[in-house]
Design a protein around this motif. Structure first.
Motif, PDB file in Angstrom:
ATOM      1  N   LEU A   1     -19.562  -4.717  71.011  1.00  0.00           N
ATOM      2  CA  LEU A   1     -18.788  -3.544  70.628  1.00  0.00           C
ATOM      3  C   LEU A   1     -17.575  -3.343  71.529  1.00  0.00           C
ATOM      4  O   LEU A   1     -16.528  -2.853  71.086  1.00  0.00           O
ATOM      5  CB  LEU A   1     -19.671  -2.292  70.649  1.00  0.00           C
ATOM      6  N   SER A   2     -17.672  -3.742  72.783  1.00  0.00           N
ATOM      7  CA  SER A   2     -16.555  -3.590  73.718  1.00  0.00           C
ATOM      8  C   SER A   2     -15.389  -4.505  73.396  1.00  0.00           C
ATOM      9  O   SER A   2     -14.285  -4.310  73.926  1.00  0.00           O
ATOM     10  CB  SER A   2     -17.028  -3.860  75.152  1.00  0.00           C
ATOM     11  N   SER A   3     -15.612  -5.489  72.550  1.00  0.00           N
ATOM     12  CA  SER A   3     -14.508  -6.363  72.168  1.00  0.00           C
ATOM     13  C   SER A   3     -13.493  -5.649  71.291  1.00  0.00           C
ATOM     14  O   SER A   3     -12.377  -6.135  71.098  1.00  0.00           O
ATOM     15  CB  SER A   3     -15.041  -7.601  71.439  1.00  0.00           C
ATOM     16  N   ASP A   4     -13.862  -4.488  70.743  1.00  0.00           N
ATOM     17  CA  ASP A   4     -12.930  -3.664  69.976  1.00  0.00           C
ATOM     18  C   ASP A   4     -12.288  -2.666  70.935  1.00  0.00           C
ATOM     19  O   ASP A   4     -12.983  -1.829  71.530  1.00  0.00           O
ATOM     20  CB  ASP A   4     -13.667  -2.920  68.861  1.00  0.00           C
TER      21      ASP A   4
ATOM     22  N   SER B   1     -10.981   5.709  55.514  1.00  0.00           N
ATOM     23  CA  SER B   1     -11.607   5.518  54.205  1.00  0.00           C
ATOM     24  C   SER B   1     -12.810   4.597  54.374  1.00  0.00           C
ATOM     25  O   SER B   1     -12.775   3.667  55.188  1.00  0.00           O
ATOM     26  CB  SER B   1     -10.621   4.917  53.215  1.00  0.00           C
ATOM     27  N   PRO B   2     -13.903   4.847  53.649  1.00  0.00           N
ATOM     28  CA  PRO B   2     -15.106   4.020  53.811  1.00  0.00           C
ATOM     29  C   PRO B   2     -14.855   2.528  53.643  1.00  0.00           C
ATOM     30  O   PRO B   2     -15.374   1.723  54.421  1.00  0.00           O
ATOM     31  CB  PRO B   2     -16.046   4.563  52.728  1.00  0.00           C
ATOM     32  N   SER B   3     -14.062   2.154  52.671  1.00  0.00           N
ATOM     33  CA  SER B   3     -13.824   0.724  52.439  1.00  0.00           C
ATOM     34  C   SER B   3     -13.032   0.101  53.575  1.00  0.00           C
ATOM     35  O   SER B   3     -13.360  -1.001  54.057  1.00  0.00           O
ATOM     36  CB  SER B   3     -13.103   0.519  51.108  1.00  0.00           C
ATOM     37  N   ALA B   4     -11.985   0.790  54.039  1.00  0.00           N
ATOM     38  CA  ALA B   4     -11.163   0.239  55.123  1.00  0.00           C
ATOM     39  C   ALA B   4     -11.935   0.201  56.435  1.00  0.00           C
ATOM     40  O   ALA B   4     -11.830  -0.758  57.212  1.00  0.00           O
ATOM     41  CB  ALA B   4      -9.888   1.059  55.272  1.00  0.00           C
ATOM     42  N   LEU B   5     -12.732   1.254  56.700  1.00  0.00           N
ATOM     43  CA  LEU B   5     -13.512   1.274  57.938  1.00  0.00           C
ATOM     44  C   LEU B   5     -14.576   0.187  57.914  1.00  0.00           C
ATOM     45  O   LEU B   5     -14.862  -0.443  58.941  1.00  0.00           O
ATOM     46  CB  LEU B   5     -14.150   2.652  58.133  1.00  0.00           C
ATOM     47  N   THR B   6     -15.158  -0.059  56.753  1.00  0.00           N
ATOM     48  CA  THR B   6     -16.157  -1.123  56.632  1.00  0.00           C
ATOM     49  C   THR B   6     -15.528  -2.486  56.924  1.00  0.00           C
ATOM     50  O   THR B   6     -16.138  -3.327  57.599  1.00  0.00           O
ATOM     51  CB  THR B   6     -16.781  -1.120  55.226  1.00  0.00           C
ATOM     52  N   ARG B   7     -14.312  -2.693  56.446  1.00  0.00           N
ATOM     53  CA  ARG B   7     -13.631  -3.971  56.735  1.00  0.00           C
ATOM     54  C   ARG B   7     -13.367  -4.095  58.233  1.00  0.00           C
ATOM     55  O   ARG B   7     -13.585  -5.159  58.830  1.00  0.00           O
ATOM     56  CB  ARG B   7     -12.322  -4.055  55.954  1.00  0.00           C
TER      57      ARG B   7
ATOM     58  N   ALA C   1     -15.046  -2.686  60.602  1.00  0.00           N
ATOM     59  CA  ALA C   1     -16.323  -2.766  61.314  1.00  0.00           C
ATOM     60  C   ALA C   1     -17.004  -4.119  61.181  1.00  0.00           C
ATOM     61  O   ALA C   1     -18.047  -4.341  61.803  1.00  0.00           O
ATOM     62  CB  ALA C   1     -17.263  -1.670  60.816  1.00  0.00           C
ATOM     63  N   ALA C   2     -16.449  -5.023  60.410  1.00  0.00           N
ATOM     64  CA  ALA C   2     -17.034  -6.361  60.312  1.00  0.00           C
ATOM     65  C   ALA C   2     -17.120  -7.013  61.694  1.00  0.00           C
ATOM     66  O   ALA C   2     -18.032  -7.798  61.965  1.00  0.00           O
ATOM     67  CB  ALA C   2     -16.224  -7.227  59.354  1.00  0.00           C
TER      68      ALA C   2
ATOM     69  N   TRP D   1     -17.931  -5.573  64.326  1.00  0.00           N
ATOM     70  CA  TRP D   1     -19.022  -4.959  65.091  1.00  0.00           C
ATOM     71  C   TRP D   1     -20.385  -5.536  64.720  1.00  0.00           C
ATOM     72  O   TRP D   1     -21.381  -5.238  65.366  1.00  0.00           O
ATOM     73  CB  TRP D   1     -19.054  -3.445  64.855  1.00  0.00           C
ATOM     74  N   GLN D   2     -20.432  -6.318  63.664  1.00  0.00           N
ATOM     75  CA  GLN D   2     -21.709  -6.877  63.222  1.00  0.00           C
ATOM     76  C   GLN D   2     -22.279  -7.837  64.263  1.00  0.00           C
ATOM     77  O   GLN D   2     -21.513  -8.524  64.954  1.00  0.00           O
ATOM     78  CB  GLN D   2     -21.525  -7.600  61.891  1.00  0.00           C
ATOM     79  N   PRO D   3     -23.603  -7.883  64.453  1.00  0.00           N
ATOM     80  CA  PRO D   3     -24.652  -7.201  63.672  1.00  0.00           C
ATOM     81  C   PRO D   3     -25.129  -5.889  64.287  1.00  0.00           C
ATOM     82  O   PRO D   3     -26.304  -5.543  64.165  1.00  0.00           O
ATOM     83  CB  PRO D   3     -25.769  -8.241  63.697  1.00  0.00           C
ATOM     84  N   TRP D   4     -24.213  -5.157  64.954  1.00  0.00           N
ATOM     85  CA  TRP D   4     -24.622  -3.979  65.718  1.00  0.00           C
ATOM     86  C   TRP D   4     -23.942  -2.709  65.223  1.00  0.00           C
ATOM     87  O   TRP D   4     -23.673  -1.799  66.000  1.00  0.00           O
ATOM     88  CB  TRP D   4     -24.303  -4.173  67.205  1.00  0.00           C
ATOM     89  N   ARG D   5     -23.683  -2.605  63.927  1.00  0.00           N
ATOM     90  CA  ARG D   5     -22.948  -1.433  63.451  1.00  0.00           C
ATOM     91  C   ARG D   5     -23.737  -0.134  63.601  1.00  0.00           C
ATOM     92  O   ARG D   5     -23.136   0.939  63.745  1.00  0.00           O
ATOM     93  CB  ARG D   5     -22.524  -1.654  62.000  1.00  0.00           C
TER      94      ARG D   5
END
Length: 487
Positions: A289-292, A452-458, A460-461, A463-467
């Protein structure tokens, strides 16, 4: 992990506690096995052997180190991170399914044959389900021997052994001590039968603020409470019920358990560990997560956030529906009314707990008019209760996450927020994500992330697998009681 010899050797030589529970080190010249952080002088490399479980080391003929006590390490995070059949099997074994239903019962729950389950578990861990369950019984026996004054015959029965002879032989083989010798070495005054004081280990760091703050802020009166610096709640267990008190300390969670049947000890411990996410690997989570750049300051400020989960997935699913589109206080009120009307009364001599949360079977005959909520949410709740009571929806520790999501989504009134909230806290999926949650959206806006949910989901990719853990850090930016350790 244990097949990466070079990495294991480095961990042992540096006494790295982060790898405790990931693998076990056996020493061929002494016949003992240890945790990687054992304080003794590391053995020669050529004398080291590595195993993926304590059971595998025991099966190979090694006994537990008396100094580092490898049987009390945090569990491997893999079993709560993964969704494959071995991880599902390990979660069920930890919950005591093999002791209660045998390997055939384990296989039936997983939807595989006994041979398939045994082969897959043994291939990854070097020990089969029976050996893993036996190792867990040995640990349960040690806890009872050291923390109670129960007669040894009663301990053998409570720990799940078929006979006192098997109990004695197993304890001697695993710990190189007789049960009486184990008791004589125990420090501190033993607890009384049925009231146990334990230490639950975890991998540091652990941030207790959101973990205990969330549990306290959403506590259902009569079932949960915050009292004297500890979170307390009632537990519905396979052989009876219990009341647990959990308090954070710098290096462990202080756990006090009151049980009506001591055979439930290992299941109760397993459920408390899942509730507090104690087998997580915070170093791996926080590094990702710190990589963001947006999350890095949040992680640096309070590293080691855990995902508050549940001791009862079906209970949490019901509460998730009660909490749809209402405040935390309103959700607690709805749940408290349900508990008062349909919960099972219990006695709590130490505090203000009085009920077990009702089971789906208790709620099948629920009168919809008794629910102070919109008609659409009444239908949602009754549909969930019916599916759970009929066995059409499996939210158990060994359940299939993808299938559970699909089954939840097919129920009336279940949108992405409810499904992912249940996946996060009831199923324990570390990658569950709620991009449409109001708290997440407010945090995203404050951090200049997409809202927006769609943009935030993109976004947050990465952050996987720790969303699910990212959600905890995002929620922590808000001024809400869930983010603060109660006074």
């Amino acid at each position: 992990m244990y097949e990466d010899i070079e990495r294991c050797v480095r961990a042992v030589q540096s006494k790295d506690a982060r790898f405790d529970g990931w693998f076990f080190t056996a020493v061929v010249t002494t016949g003992i096995y240890c945790r990687p952080s054992c304080p003794v002088v590391p053995p020669k490399v050529e004398n080291m052997r590595f195993y993926g479980s304590a059971a595998a080391a025991q099966t190979a003929g090694f006994r537990a180190c008396k100094r580092c006590r490898p049987d009390v390490t945090p569990g491997s995070p893999l079993w709560n991170e993964r969704a494959d059949v071995v991880a599902r099997a390990m979660r069920l074994i930890a919950d005591g399914v093999v002791d209660r239903e045998g390997v055939s019962g384990l296989a039936a729950r997983l939807g595989y044959s006994v041979r398939q389950v045994e082969r897959q578990v043994h291939a990854e861990l070097g020990a089969g389900p029976l050996a893993l369950a036996r190792a867990q019984r040995a640990e349960t026996a040690r806890l009872l021997v050291e923390t109670t004054e129960m007669p040894m015959g009663d301990i053998a029965h409570a720990a799940g052994f078929s006979s006192i002879r098997t109990f004695n032989d197993t304890v001697r083989q695993v710990f190189a001590l007789t049960p009486s010798e184990l008791r004589s070495r125990a420090s501190g005054a033993p607890s009384s039968p049925g009231a146990l004081s334990l230490r639950l280990p975890f991998r540091a760091p652990l941030c207790p603020d959101n973990l205990f703050g969330h549990l306290a802020a959403t506590a259902v009166p009569g079932v949960e409470e915050w009292r004297d610096g500890a979170y307390r709640r009632t537990l519905r267990l396979p052989h009876g019920h219990g009341i647990v008190s959990l308090a954070p300390t710098p290096d462990h969670i202080a756990c006090r358990l009151g049980l009506t049947d001591l055979r439930d000890l290992s299941a109760a411990i397993s459920r408390c560990r899942r509730l507090l996410d104690l087998d997580a690997d915070p170093v791996a989570v926080d590094a990702q997560l710190s990589s963001d750049p947006a999350l890095a300051p949040l992680v640096a400020k309070n590293p080691g956030r855990r995902v508050p989960r549940t001791t009862d997935p079906e209970e949490f699913a019901v509460r998730a529906v009660l909490g749809q589109q209402v405040s935390t206080a309103a959700a607690r009120t709805h749940a408290a009314r349900l508990v008062t009307a349909h919960g099972t009364p219990v006695d709590d001599r130490e505090g203000g707990l009085g009920f077990l949360f009702p089971t789906p079977a208790d709620l099948v005959g629920l009168d919809p008019s008794s629910l102070a909520m919109p008609q659409s949410r009444r239908r949602t709740l009754l549909g969930l209760v019916a599916a759970l009571a009929a066995g059409d929806l499996d939210l158990s520790p060994g359940g299939d996450w993808a299938r559970a999501r699909a089954e939840l989504s097919a129920l009336p009134g279940f949108g992405p927020w409810t499904v992912e909230t249940i996946a996060m806290r009831a199923l324990g999926d570390p990658d569950a994500f709620v991009p449409a949650d109001l708290g997440v959206k407010l945090a995203a806006a404050a951090l200049d992330l997409p809202t927006s949910p769609s943009a935030l989901t993109r976004h947050a990719a990465a952050w996987q697998p720790w969303r699910a853990y990212a959600v905890q850090y995002l929620w922590a930016t808000g001024d809400h009681p869930i983010n603060y350790l109660p006074a």
